[in-house]
Scaffold this motif. Structure first.
Motif, short mmCIF file in Angstrom:
data_model
loop_
_atom_site.label_atom_id
_atom_site.label_comp_id
_atom_site.label_asym_id
_atom_site.label_seq_id
_atom_site.Cartn_x
_atom_site.Cartn_y
_atom_site.Cartn_z
N GLN A 1 0.81 -1.20 0.00
CA GLN A 1 0.00 0.00 0.00
C GLN A 1 0.86 1.26 0.00
O GLN A 1 0.57 2.23 -0.67
N SER B 1 -4.22 1.75 -4.11
CA SER B 1 -5.17 2.26 -3.13
C SER B 1 -5.41 1.26 -2.02
O SER B 1 -5.81 1.60 -0.93
N SER B 2 -5.14 -0.01 -2.31
CA SER B 2 -5.42 -1.01 -1.30
C SER B 2 -4.37 -2.11 -1.35
O SER B 2 -4.11 -2.69 -2.39
N GLY B 3 -3.74 -2.37 -0.21
CA GLY B 3 -2.67 -3.36 -0.18
C GLY B 3 -3.17 -4.79 -0.21
O GLY B 3 -2.43 -5.71 -0.53
N THR B 4 -4.46 -4.97 0.12
CA THR B 4 -5.01 -6.31 0.04
C THR B 4 -5.65 -6.46 -1.33
O THR B 4 -6.79 -6.06 -1.54
N GLU C 1 -6.31 -4.22 -7.65
CA GLU C 1 -7.67 -4.09 -7.12
C GLU C 1 -8.00 -5.31 -6.26
O GLU C 1 -7.53 -6.41 -6.52
N LYS D 1 -9.30 9.16 -4.75
CA LYS D 1 -10.38 8.23 -5.01
C LYS D 1 -10.79 7.57 -3.70
O LYS D 1 -9.95 7.08 -2.96
N VAL E 1 -11.90 4.89 -1.14
CA VAL E 1 -11.91 3.44 -0.98
C VAL E 1 -12.93 3.12 0.11
O VAL E 1 -12.76 3.48 1.26
N GLU F 1 -15.12 -2.83 -0.63
CA GLU F 1 -14.40 -3.98 -0.09
C GLU F 1 -15.11 -4.49 1.15
O GLU F 1 -15.58 -3.72 1.97
N ARG G 1 -7.88 -1.80 7.90
CA ARG G 1 -7.85 -1.33 6.52
C ARG G 1 -7.85 0.19 6.47
O ARG G 1 -7.15 0.78 5.66
N SER H 1 -4.55 1.97 7.49
CA SER H 1 -3.43 1.85 6.57
C SER H 1 -3.75 2.42 5.20
O SER H 1 -2.94 2.29 4.30
N THR H 2 -4.91 3.03 5.05
CA THR H 2 -5.29 3.53 3.73
C THR H 2 -5.73 4.98 3.82
O THR H 2 -6.73 5.29 4.47
N ALA I 1 -7.15 6.96 1.75
CA ALA I 1 -8.39 7.38 1.11
C ALA I 1 -9.58 6.56 1.56
O ALA I 1 -10.64 6.61 0.97
#
Lengths: 448, 379, 276
Positions: free
Chosen positions: B151, B221-224, B320, C142, C144, C173, C184, C187-188, C190
């Motif tokens: 990420q 945008s997402s590490g998973t 993604e 963007k 998430v 998600e 989540r 660590s993110t 956005a």
């Protein structure tokens, strides 16, 4: 093609080969290293006086006088800090200080942080939650907490179009000119005298039960649960597997039946583990009712089905590896076939069978998906032997998942998670090591 | 199997009494019954999964499940389009195969033909260690260590790995090419070879730097995501693939290799023109089994795939999150909120049935490959 | 043969001697921390009871209660009518105990400058109508969106109170637990997510919703718009004085309330506030 080119190509293939092996080893290293290094941190760390207090009060470990002496030593500092804090907070309550409302939020935050670091004042009623009864037990965590006390992290949002920036400010600034101004310096300079960090080898991490959802103590219930599950799976799978192997190796004749049996065994080994979990739930618990809810027994039965093909295959190989001369010699003495198998062939094949059994033991210990619906729970006490028939249990594999994703304080107990993963990996790898050594001996014997 | 025949003939020749023979066939029958336990279990699994899966198709029909991407199991009315979830399983399998197959192929070749025995001794335990590490430990690594890294600096990390892997490969390729060109056209002057080599390796360095720059600009945008789980699953599939294909390569036999050498072939030529074709079926079996491990794996994808029931846009965007069949079963089984009889409960069994069918097919495939390779070796 | 008999007899004895009373709790991950803390506290004062807690989702808790495979179903939503019907058909009479109140804070990464969102804005974000933080006064990122799995009571609360039964966009998600949502989001940069009040710490930022900050006070007053009671369901009211009875009434005691509060939830009964 030109001879030189062929030489070059030949060399390059050798290069590619070595490179691929290097990549393989590297990936293993990258995955294992952080787990091992951080996992060891659950066993070897600098423990604070709070750690020894937990050990003494919860596990009855340590010398009463030593602990008391340590507590008295640190209490000098604790009392000083709490006295100052309490007088100041009382003044805010009584509104003796100008603009006391301005301090209220900040001082409560500070008070909570201090309590988290050095533990609550001892002369007050004990909180019910154990995590509120003690300060930081590990020096590395204590240092982080100290940093949090000294510096405040705020986010600067002045630039609306960009994400915020983190700014560290001295928390001292909030209390400029008040009587607790010097408390920050006091804590900073005396932190070692307050926490008394000492190098600790906490081998009881494996054998202690956990307190307050793994904030304190070890992983014994999980470890025991994994042990029962894996062993239970063995008890069902091994006799079954060996008998099946005997049939396949000694009795069956090449033909339809044998090929059908083999096909189904390999089919069983290909079934995804999560499907085993669903099947265990539907069959053992809902249909057979081996227990009225999740239980170690149901989990062990499910795992037994999962490892059955491995046991059959390895046992069959071991039995087939026994030289024919053994059979012929025994039969020549007039022994029946069954007796020959029991008295001659099985003992000779035993090391080989054992190797397979140990490897599948490791597999059973590491599986998670089959026990989600059949055996695993987040919290439960360590079970005695008689309880495994109707009680569910925590298990290492499931509780790693549980602690990483479902715990309310994931970051606080990172070291426990690593310790758990490390223990599981170590368990499985050492089982495998035993198998490897065993196998090496057999090959030697067969050769020699 | 030879031994069995001998012992049988001995017993018969001894003229065992009828009683004894009856007893012996009775034990044989019992043993057969226990040995066919696995067979019974397989049928039980099929029965219990299908029993709860078929009502779903009866209730909702087959079309929606396979074609719609609208996965809203808890809405009123619910929609059970599993296409995106099936896609998730497929793309994760595809990407991890792309990672695992070349590496597994090369590793098994070097294990069987290239490495000296002294090194091979140490490499085998490495592969076995990879095989026994529990999947939850891999999942833990993917979620706790790899995901934050991806990420934070996913693009440059990927770029770095690509450079790391392809730099030696490109160097080797330019070495080969420069030699070939030299040997064919410019035989006279030796320094041409070095000039050619440095130009080509310079070009490849340039290419790699360019690739790195392009990749490092990617914002993750997402590490998973697909990449994360695919890398981990690829590593998990390696041991199966390597050990089965190594067996196949090994059993191609010494004679074959020695004949090839005797005809003056180099080792590389022997491997690629003689041994590999002979061991093809066995290698395919290994690859199928490895892929099956990827499809059936639960914990890693549940923990680190992001679980978004979507087809990424564009579909090959590996940064993604996706959702796979196994993760859906593990995660959604907790719901099953209407005891029994609801589509929401049965749809998970339908997914399990689908997984089961896939595993059966790939298993029969690998069996077929194996039997073919055995046949080939016998001939 | 005799040895075998002896062993079997001994096994049976061990089995019968060590049969502890057990309380099996199954259900919501939101109620999980309370259930776990209660379980440990209860086991520490009642050594002869083994309390086990599974966190497999509210729906699963209900199912287990209906099938009588658990004593207590921990749920972050009320039972559905279908579940009620099924339990009555199975001879199980569910009784609800509200053990705590909980808010559903909308959480974002602390670096996100956005402070306040309206329920409608949140709905638009989750439906996929708003895809960039710029549209709600943030930086150009963007969005998430992170949601709990559709099997959770938390999801259903969110679905009812925020989404008003509208569909969540397909980009969203899904993660399996409150802790995972927080992991989540923290660590993110956005990300936007929602989790139980007890799961909010300083690594994430809770937003004001319709101008009201989620706190114990606003939740218990009912002014924070996304709040709900947390339940434990038992089969009929437990026999007075039984272990189950003492467990299920724990939340009414002072210690029980302190535990609920200590973990970050809102106790149903208000006991005297002492600051220290």
């Amino acid at each position: 093609m030109d001879i030189n080119n062929r030489k070059v190509l030949n060399k390059s293939v050798t290069g590619f080969g070595y490179f691929s092996i290097f990549l393989l080893a590297l990936s293993l290293l990258i995955i294992l290293l952080p787990i091992i290094i951080n996992g060891l941190g659950a066993f070897f760390f600098k423990g604070t006086v709070e750690f020894r207090r937990v050990q003494y009060e919860k596990f009855n470990r340590g010398n009463n006088e030593d602990i008391l002496a340590e507590i008295n030593k640190t209490n000098v500092h604790k009392n000083y800090i709490y006295k100052k804090m309490h007088t100041f907070m009382d003044k805010i309550d009584e509104e003796e200080i100008e603009d006391s409302y301005k301090y209220e939020k900040n001082v409560n935050e500070l008070y909570k942080l201090i309590k988290d670091l050095i533990g609550p004042p001892l002369d007050e009623d004990r909180p019910v939650l154990i995590r509120e009864q003690y300060g930081e037990t590990r020096w590395d965590k204590a240092e982080e907490k100290l940093d949090e006390i000294l510096y405040k992290r705020e986010w600067d949002y002045t630039n609306k179009d960009k994400i915020g920036r983190q700014v560290k400010t001295l928390r001292l600034n909030d209390f400029k000119g008040t009587e607790i101004e010097d408390i920050f310096r006091y804590i900073e300079t005396n932190i070692e005298a307050i926490m008394l960090p000492e190098f600790t080898f906490y081998y009881n991490f494996l054998f202690d039960k956990s307190y307050d959802a793994h904030f304190f103590g070890g992983i014994w219930p999980e470890f025991l649960g994994t042990f029962y599950l894996a062993l239970g799976a063995m008890i069902f799978a091994v006799p079954m597997g060996i008998i099946a192997a005997i049939y396949l190796a000694e009795y069956s004749k090449e033909g339809k039946i044998l090929s059908i049996l083999r096909t189904f065994i390999s089919t069983l080994s290909g079934v995804p583990s999560i499907v085993f979990g669903l099947f265990g739930l539907a069959f053992f618990i809902n249909t057979m009712k081996v227990s009225d809810s999740k239980s170690v027994l149901a989990g062990a039965l499910t795992l037994a089905l999962l490892i059955l093909p491995t046991v059959i295959r390895s046992s069959e190989e071991a039995i087939l590896a026994v030289p024919d001369t053994y059979r012929e010699a025994s039969l020549a003495l007039g022994t029946t076939k069954l007796k020959t198998i029991i008295k001659v062939i099985l003992p000779a094949a035993l090391p080989g069978i054992l190797t397979g059994v140990i490897i599948s033991l490791g597999r059973a210990a590491g599986e998670t998906a089959p026990i989600i619906f059949t055996a695993a729970v987040s919290v439960g006490s360590p079970l005695s032997f008689g309880e495994i028939f109707n009680q569910p249990s925590p298990a290492l594999s499931w509780n790693i998942y549980n602690l990483v994703t479902e715990h309310e304080a994931v970051n606080e107990i990172r070291h426990v998670q690593y310790g758990m993963v490390f223990s599981l990996v170590l368990l499985v790898l050492s089982l495998n090591l035993v198998a490897v050594i065993l196998r090496a001996r057999i090959t030697k014997k067969l050769r020699g | 199997m030879k031994s069995v025949n001998i012992s049988d003939s001995i017993q018969i020749s001894k003229g065992a009494s009828l009683l004894k023979r009856l007893a012996s066939s009775f034990t044989e029958l019992i043993l057969l019954a226990i040995a066919s336990f696995s067979t019974i279990i397989v049928f039980f699994i099929i029965f219990y999964i299908a029993r709860d899966a078929l009502p779903f198709f009866k209730l909702e029909g087959i079309g929606e499940f396979f074609t719609s991407i609208r996965w809203y199991p808890s809405n009123e009315p619910a929609e059970f389009g599993a296409a995106s979830i099936i896609f998730g399983t497929l793309i994760v399998t595809l990407v991890s195969s792309l990672i695992a197959i070349p590496l597994a192929l090369m590793a098994s070749i070097s294990l069987s033909d290239i490495l000296p025995f002294a090194i091979r001794q140490y490499v085998k335990p490495i592969i076995e260690m990879l095989a026994v590490i529990p999947s939850v430990a891999f999942g833990f690594f993917a979620l706790v260590i790899l995901a934050p890294l991806l990420q934070k600096s996913g693009g440059s990390l990927l770029g770095g790995v690509v450079v790391f892997i392809f730099f030696p490969i490109l160097l080797l390729i330019s070495y080969i090419l420069s030699n070939i060109v030299y040997n064919k056209y410019l035989k006279k002057k030796v320094y041409y070879k070095y000039v050619l080599f440095s130009v080509m390796s310079g070009l490849s360095v340039f290419l790699l730097v360019y690739i790195y720059l392009v990749l490092s600009r990617i914002q993750v945008s997402s590490g998973t995501n697909i990449l994360n789980v695919s890398v981990i699953l690829g590593i998990m599939a390696l041991p199966t693939m390597v050990s089965v294909s190594e067996d196949a390569l090994w059993s191609a036999g010494r004679d074959l290799r020695e004949n090839s050498y005797a005809l003056g072939a180099t080792r590389a030529e022997t491997i690629f023109k003689v041994v590999l074709p002979a061991a093809k079926s066995g290698i395919l079996a290994g690859i199928t089994l490895g892929i099956m491990r990827v499809v059936g794996e639960t914990m890693v994808v549940w923990m680190a795939s992001g679980n978004a029931a979507q087809i990424p846009g564009p579909w090959y965007n590996i940064f993604e999150p996706v959702r796979t069949l196994t993760a859906t079963i593990a995660g959604d089984m907790g719901e099953a909120d209407h005891v029994t009889g609801s589509s929401r409960y049965h749809v998970l069994f339908a997914m399990a049935l689908l997984l089961l069918i896939i595993s059966f097919i790939s298993n029969f495939l690998s069996e077929w490959f194996l039997s073919r390779s055995k046949k080939k070796l016998r001939d | 043969m005799k040895k075998m008999f002896l062993i079997i007899i001994m096994l049976v004895m061990v089995f019968s001697l060590s049969a502890k009373d057990k309380i099996v709790i199954d259900g919501s991950t939101t109620v999980g921390p309370i259930a776990k803390a209660f379980a440990e506290y209860f086991m520490s004062i009642n050594k002869d009871v083994n309390v086990t807690v599974s966190e497999s989702g509210s729906g699963n808790g209900a199912k287990s209660l209906v099938n009588s495979t658990c004593n207590i179903a921990a749920m972050s939503r009320f039972m559905k009518d279908k579940e009620f019907k099924a339990s009555v058909a199975n001879g199980v009479m569910p009784v609800a105990h509200v053990i705590a109140l909980d808010g559903l804070p909308i959480i974002v990464h602390p670096s996100n400058p956005v402070k306040n969102l309206s329920v409608k804005q949140i709905r638009d974000i989750y439906m996929g109508n708003i895809t960039n933080w710029k549209a709600v006064g943030g930086p150009d990122m963007k969005i998430v969106t992170i949601s709990r799995d559709t099997n959770s009571g938390t999801y259903e609360t969110f679905h009812k109170l925020v989404m008003k039964k509208q569909k969540i966009g397909k980009k969203c998600e899904y993660v399996g637990s409150n802790g995972a949502v927080r992991a989540r989001v923290q660590s993110t940069n956005a990300a936007i997510g929602y989790a139980g009040l007890g799961f909010v710490d300083n690594t994430v930022k809770a937003l004001k919703v319709n101008g009201i900050y989620p706190s114990k006070k606003t939740v218990s007053l009912g002014t924070y718009p996304i709040a709900r009671p947390l339940y434990m369901f038992t089969n009929t009211y437990p026999k007075m004085g039984s272990n189950l009875y003492r467990f299920i009434t724990l939340h009414l005691s002072k210690n029980g309330q302190e535990i609920v509060k200590g973990i970050g939830f809102v106790p149903v009964t208000n006991y005297k506030k002492t600051r220290r």
